[in-house]
Write an enzyme that holds these catalytic residues in place. Structure first.
Site: not given
Ligand code: GDP
Ligand code: IMO
Ligand code: MG
Length: 445
Positions: A13, A16, A40-41, A223
């Site tokens: 998270d 990416k 979840g991106h 991840q």
């Molecule tokens: P990912 O799994 O690595 O793609 O990240 P996620 O989408 O799960 O979580 C990142 C969250 O931070 C999302 O809600 C993005 O919209 C938000 N985000 C990404 N970059 C920034 C930033 O520079 N500032 C803020 N405030 N939010 C950001």
């Molecule tokens: P993105 O790509 C954050 C974590 C779960 C749990 C562990 C194992 O959005 O960064 P799983 O369902 O993979 O067997 O769970 O990994 N986990 C993540 N945490 N971002 C993710 O993906 C994750 N995908 C799995 O919360 O701790």
């Molecule tokens: Mg994510």
């Protein structure tokens, strides 16, 4: 042969999706190479928000080649739903290609994931319950069902029977679940096959041809390094390798095709699920960061655990991935703090000090973060457009991170929007090929 890998340098998270979407503008293909819909991106464009779980974050560019590589585990129901949802929002998904070798998440994987967690009770991993672990387990046991099996009814049925046989005991509580009926399951998966067939391809060859023709391929990790099954905080990890090394195996391109590895890290740290987190904040500050950063899971909605930036873990992720650059996201979230703390080393029992990530799980579980204080800033960063717009203290914070990690910062996130990413000279030079003075570490900003 320019392949560029984007990986999470923390516990997932990190942002990416947003960075991949941004860089995809300069790339010819975007490829997922591991994980599944545990990811979840998020991408924010104007007032529109997109949450992608399986489809690569390049899909918003019409006709862009997007590939789900062989290393990904695919829940076909989720993939089809995601395709429908994108089409409903008028996104052209015709550029999507799916590896025929990718493994499929089956209904029994979902049941086994939840049952496994329930059995662990207070020791549970906190998985996303999407069937990821059981699916990769079947892959390793050579009992997996692959995308190509959807195109052959006889083989599909045989393989499902073979895969379920050793699980009979653990699936007994779900005996009456209609999802496990062999006929229903086969019919349903055959239908999925018909719906996906047009996208199935030899993606390894397709990518090789693109790379050979000098096209730019972006490999999007899911991840993060600390969730890596080999090098992360095992057993509190995911069941794949989110490291850059896996980008080659998970797509079928050779490692020499990869020229750049960019690690994405938040300006602080978060983790969803259980497991060690030395710099975790339990007091009010943890809640403040959670609220300001909107730190709630994209996939499960769970509140994310929050903590100060962990430089021990970041240095470890830099080494494991041979990062060539860092992207620091969510710097804006730290605005308004008088002092910002960072974890520079861990302290273990009896005063032991760890500059490097401890390899022994027991040791890691007993470490605490040794924190250093840096000056904060009060300015809102959301309107900054170049690194020079940042307050001095914010720039110094980034310089400190780059120095500690030993790699330059290429991009800085100051908000969720596409325009809220600042390019440093190092970033421009590497990705856009723009001329810039020699840059590294401190001078990168
Ligand atoms: P990912 O799994 O690595 O793609 O990240 P996620 O989408 O799960 O979580 C990142 C969250 O931070 C999302 O809600 C993005 O919209 C938000 N985000 C990404 N970059 C920034 C930033 O520079 N500032 C803020 N405030 N939010 C950001
Ligand atoms: P993105 O790509 C954050 C974590 C779960 C749990 C562990 C194992 O959005 O960064 P799983 O369902 O993979 O067997 O769970 O990994 N986990 C993540 N945490 N971002 C993710 O993906 C994750 N995908 C799995 O919360 O701790
Ligand atoms: Mg994510």
């Amino acid at each position: 042969m320019p392949g560029i890998v984007i990986v999470g340098a923390q516990w997932g998270d990190e942002g990416k999706g947003k960075i991949t979407d941004l860089l995809a503008e300069h790339g010819d293909a975007v490829v997922r190479f591991q994980g599944g819909n545990n990811a979840g991106h998020t991408i924010v464009r104007g007032d529109q928000e997109w949450k992608l779980h399986l489809i690569p974050s390049g899909i918003l560019y019409p006709g862009k080649r997007c590939v789900i590589g062989n290393g990904v585990v695919i829940d076909p129901r989720v993939l089809i739903d995601e395709l429908h949802a994108l089409r409903a929002r008028r996104v052209d998904v015709s550029g999507l290609r799916i590896s025929a070798n990718a493994h499929l998440i089956m209904p029994y994987h979902l049941l086994l994931d939840s049952a496994g967690e329930a059995k662990l009770g207070s020791l549970q991993i906190g998985t996303t319950r999407r069937g990821i672990g059981p699916c990769y387990a079947d892959k390793a046991a050579r009992l997996g069902i692959r995308v190509q099996d959807l195109l052959d009814e006889k083989i599909l049925k045989k393989k499902i029977v073979a895969a379920m046989e050793p699980k009979r005991q653990s699936l007994r509580p779900f005996e009456k679940d209609p999802a496990l009926d062999l006929h229903t399951m086969t019919e349903e998966y055959l239908t999925f096959g018909h719906q996906l067939e047009q996208h199935v391809a030899d993606t390894s060859k397709l990518l090789w041809e693109m790379l050979d023709a000098g096209k730019k391929v972006i490999l999007e990790g899911a991840q993060g390094a600390m969730l890596d099954i080999d090098h992360g905080t095992y057993p509190f990890v995911t069941s794949s390798n989110p490291l850059a090394g896996a980008a080659s195996v998970g797509t079928g391109i050779g490692p020499l095709a990869i020229e750049e590895v960019w690690g994405i890290a938040k300006a602080y740290t978060t983790r969803v699920g259980a497991g060690p987190f030395p710099s975790e904040l339990h007091e009010e500050m943890g809640e403040t960061i959670r609220q300001r950063g909107g730190e709630f899971g994209t996939t499960t909605g769970r509140p994310r655990r929050t903590g100060w930036l962990d430089l021990v873990a970041l240095r470890y992720a830099t080494r494991l991935n041979t990062l060539s650059a860092l992207v620091v996201t969510k710097l804006d979230v730290l605005s308004g703090l008088d002092r910002i703390k960072v974890c520079t080393r861990y302290r273990g029992p009896e005063g032991a000090v760890f500059e490097d990530f401890p390899y022994h799980q027991t040791v890691l579980h007993h470490t605490t973060a040794e924190l250093m204080e840096l000056p904060g800033w009060s300015e809102d960063l959301g309107e900054c457009r170049t690194p020079s717009d940042l307050p001095d203290a914010a720039r110094e914070y980034l310089e400190f991170i780059a120095e500690q990690a030993g790699v330059p910062v290429a991009l800085i996130g100051v908000g969720p929007g596409r325009e809220q990413v600042l390019w440093t000279e190092a970033g421009r030079q590497t990705l856009l090929g723009e001329d810039a003075v020699a840059v590294s570490g401190r001078s990168a900003l």
